[in-house]
Motif scaffolding. Structure first.
Motif, PDB file in Angstrom:
ATOM      1  N   LEU A 125      15.457  66.830  92.387  1.00 28.08           N
ATOM      2  CA  LEU A 125      16.599  67.391  91.671  1.00 28.08           C
ATOM      3  C   LEU A 125      17.531  68.104  92.636  1.00 28.08           C
ATOM      4  CD1 LEU A 125      18.114  68.153  89.089  1.00 28.08           C
ATOM      5  CD2 LEU A 125      16.525  70.070  88.839  1.00 28.08           C
ATOM      6  N   ALA A 126      16.974  68.961  93.482  1.00 28.66           N
ATOM      7  CA  ALA A 126      17.796  69.685  94.446  1.00 28.66           C
ATOM      8  C   ALA A 126      18.459  68.730  95.435  1.00 28.66           C
ATOM      9  CB  ALA A 126      16.947  70.714  95.192  1.00 28.66           C
ATOM     10  N   PHE A 127      17.737  67.725  95.881  1.00 25.59           N
ATOM     11  CA  PHE A 127      18.280  66.752  96.827  1.00 25.59           C
ATOM     12  C   PHE A 127      19.461  65.999  96.220  1.00 25.59           C
ATOM     13  CE2 PHE A 127      18.325  62.414  98.553  1.00 25.59           C
ATOM     14  CZ  PHE A 127      18.560  62.686  99.881  1.00 25.59           C
ATOM     15  N   ASN A 128      19.328  65.602  94.955  1.00 27.86           N
ATOM     16  CA  ASN A 128      20.421  64.863  94.313  1.00 27.86           C
ATOM     17  C   ASN A 128      21.589  65.761  93.964  1.00 27.86           C
ATOM     18  OD1 ASN A 128      19.810  61.889  93.852  1.00 27.86           O
ATOM     19  ND2 ASN A 128      17.861  62.887  93.474  1.00 27.86           N
ATOM     20  N   TYR A 129      21.324  67.021  93.666  1.00 24.96           N
ATOM     21  CA  TYR A 129      22.426  67.978  93.532  1.00 24.96           C
ATOM     22  C   TYR A 129      23.190  68.062  94.846  1.00 24.96           C
ATOM     23  CZ  TYR A 129      21.169  70.120  89.024  1.00 24.96           C
ATOM     24  OH  TYR A 129      20.935  70.374  87.697  1.00 24.96           O
ATOM     25  N   LEU A 130      22.477  68.107  95.947  1.00 21.92           N
ATOM     26  CA  LEU A 130      23.102  68.181  97.263  1.00 21.92           C
ATOM     27  C   LEU A 130      23.933  66.934  97.546  1.00 21.92           C
ATOM     28  CD1 LEU A 130      23.127  69.995  99.838  1.00 21.92           C
ATOM     29  CD2 LEU A 130      21.288  68.569 100.685  1.00 21.92           C
ATOM     30  N   LYS A 131      23.382  65.769  97.252  1.00 19.54           N
ATOM     31  CA  LYS A 131      24.099  64.515  97.483  1.00 19.54           C
ATOM     32  C   LYS A 131      25.311  64.369  96.568  1.00 19.54           C
ATOM     33  CE  LYS A 131      22.049  61.899 100.476  1.00 19.54           C
ATOM     34  NZ  LYS A 131      22.746  61.471 101.663  1.00 19.54           N
ATOM     35  N   ALA A 132      25.243  64.969  95.364  1.00 23.80           N
ATOM     36  CA  ALA A 132      26.351  64.904  94.413  1.00 23.80           C
ATOM     37  C   ALA A 132      27.360  66.024  94.658  1.00 23.80           C
ATOM     38  CB  ALA A 132      25.826  64.985  92.988  1.00 23.80           C
ATOM     39  N   LYS A 133      27.170  66.747  95.761  1.00 21.21           N
ATOM     40  CA  LYS A 133      28.052  67.847  96.163  1.00 21.21           C
ATOM     41  C   LYS A 133      28.092  68.979  95.134  1.00 21.21           C
ATOM     42  CE  LYS A 133      31.146  64.996  98.944  1.00 21.21           C
ATOM     43  NZ  LYS A 133      30.406  64.389  99.820  1.00 21.21           N
ATOM     44  N   ARG A 134      26.967  69.214  94.507  1.00 25.49           N
ATOM     45  CA  ARG A 134      26.805  70.351  93.599  1.00 25.49           C
ATOM     46  C   ARG A 134      25.919  71.369  94.320  1.00 25.49           C
ATOM     47  NH1 ARG A 134      25.080  67.536  88.049  1.00 25.49           N
ATOM     48  NH2 ARG A 134      24.886  69.693  87.371  1.00 25.49           N
ATOM     49  N   TYR A 135      26.506  72.022  95.309  1.00 31.08           N
ATOM     50  CA  TYR A 135      25.764  72.848  96.246  1.00 31.08           C
ATOM     51  C   TYR A 135      25.152  74.075  95.599  1.00 31.08           C
ATOM     52  CZ  TYR A 135      28.329  69.876  99.460  1.00 31.08           C
ATOM     53  OH  TYR A 135      28.865  68.784 100.110  1.00 31.08           O
ATOM     54  N   VAL A 136      25.857  74.708  94.683  1.00 32.48           N
ATOM     55  CA  VAL A 136      25.341  75.934  94.077  1.00 32.48           C
ATOM     56  C   VAL A 136      24.085  75.635  93.264  1.00 32.48           C
ATOM     57  CG1 VAL A 136      25.855  77.787  92.444  1.00 32.48           C
ATOM     58  CG2 VAL A 136      27.608  77.002  94.033  1.00 32.48           C
ATOM     59  N   GLU A 137      24.085  74.538  92.491  1.00 33.47           N
ATOM     60  CA  GLU A 137      22.913  74.167  91.718  1.00 33.47           C
ATOM     61  C   GLU A 137      21.740  73.781  92.630  1.00 33.47           C
ATOM     62  OE1 GLU A 137      25.930  72.858  90.979  1.00 33.47           O
ATOM     63  OE2 GLU A 137      26.251  72.925  88.819  1.00 33.47           O
ATOM     64  N   ALA A 138      22.047  73.239  93.794  1.00 39.04           N
ATOM     65  CA  ALA A 138      20.998  72.794  94.720  1.00 39.04           C
ATOM     66  C   ALA A 138      20.180  73.969  95.256  1.00 39.04           C
ATOM     67  CB  ALA A 138      21.604  72.012  95.881  1.00 39.04           C
ATOM     68  N   ILE A 139      20.784  75.144  95.372  1.00 34.48           N
ATOM     69  CA  ILE A 139      20.044  76.271  95.948  1.00 34.48           C
ATOM     70  C   ILE A 139      19.555  77.253  94.901  1.00 34.48           C
ATOM     71  CG2 ILE A 139      21.185  76.131  98.171  1.00 34.48           C
ATOM     72  CD1 ILE A 139      22.948  78.468  97.295  1.00 34.48           C
ATOM     73  N   THR A 140      19.915  77.033  93.642  1.00 30.56           N
ATOM     74  CA  THR A 140      19.425  77.961  92.606  1.00 30.56           C
ATOM     75  C   THR A 140      18.263  77.404  91.843  1.00 30.56           C
ATOM     76  OG1 THR A 140      21.030  77.135  91.013  1.00 30.56           O
ATOM     77  CG2 THR A 140      21.604  79.119  92.245  1.00 30.56           C
TER      78      THR A 140
END
Length: 107
Positions: free
Chosen positions: A92-107
């Motif tokens: 989930l975090a990896f795909n948030y990162l790839k989708a450029k949803r950085y804030v969700e990736a680290i929370t």
């Protein structure tokens, strides 16, 4: 393969779902993503709380490089697992990162 063509019977619902999920996993490893996605959708029509189906849908979308859709499916799987499955959380975090949803990736 025959299980995917059989009609659904409510009294054997758990067995059908388990068989569809196992066949979807085989299709994913074989590179047949469209067939795996169809089986996951079929499983989700009868059981919306099947976390494994959402996880496999995420895998399929990730392989197709549709990272926003993959994150959406992983998020559903993550919630169904009560935020306790580390492999789903990582994906989930990896795909948030790839989708450029950085804030969700680290929370």
């Amino acid at each position: 393969k025959r299980i995917s063509k059989m009609s659904y019977k409510a009294e054997n619902g758990d067995d059908f779902e388990r068989a569809w999920i196992m066949l979807a996993e085989i299709y994913i490893y074989g590179g047949k993503f469209d067939l795996a996605e169809d089986l996951c959708r079929k499983t989700l029509t009868f059981n919306k709380s099947c976390g494994k189906a959402y996880e496999f849908m995420g895998v399929v979308k990730e392989k197709e490089q549709a990272y926003a859709d993959a994150a959406e499916n992983y998020e559903k799987a993550w919630r169904l697992a009560n935020c306790k499955n580390p492999s789903v959380g990582y994906r989930l975090a990896f795909n948030y990162l790839k989708a450029k949803r950085y804030v969700e990736a680290i929370t």
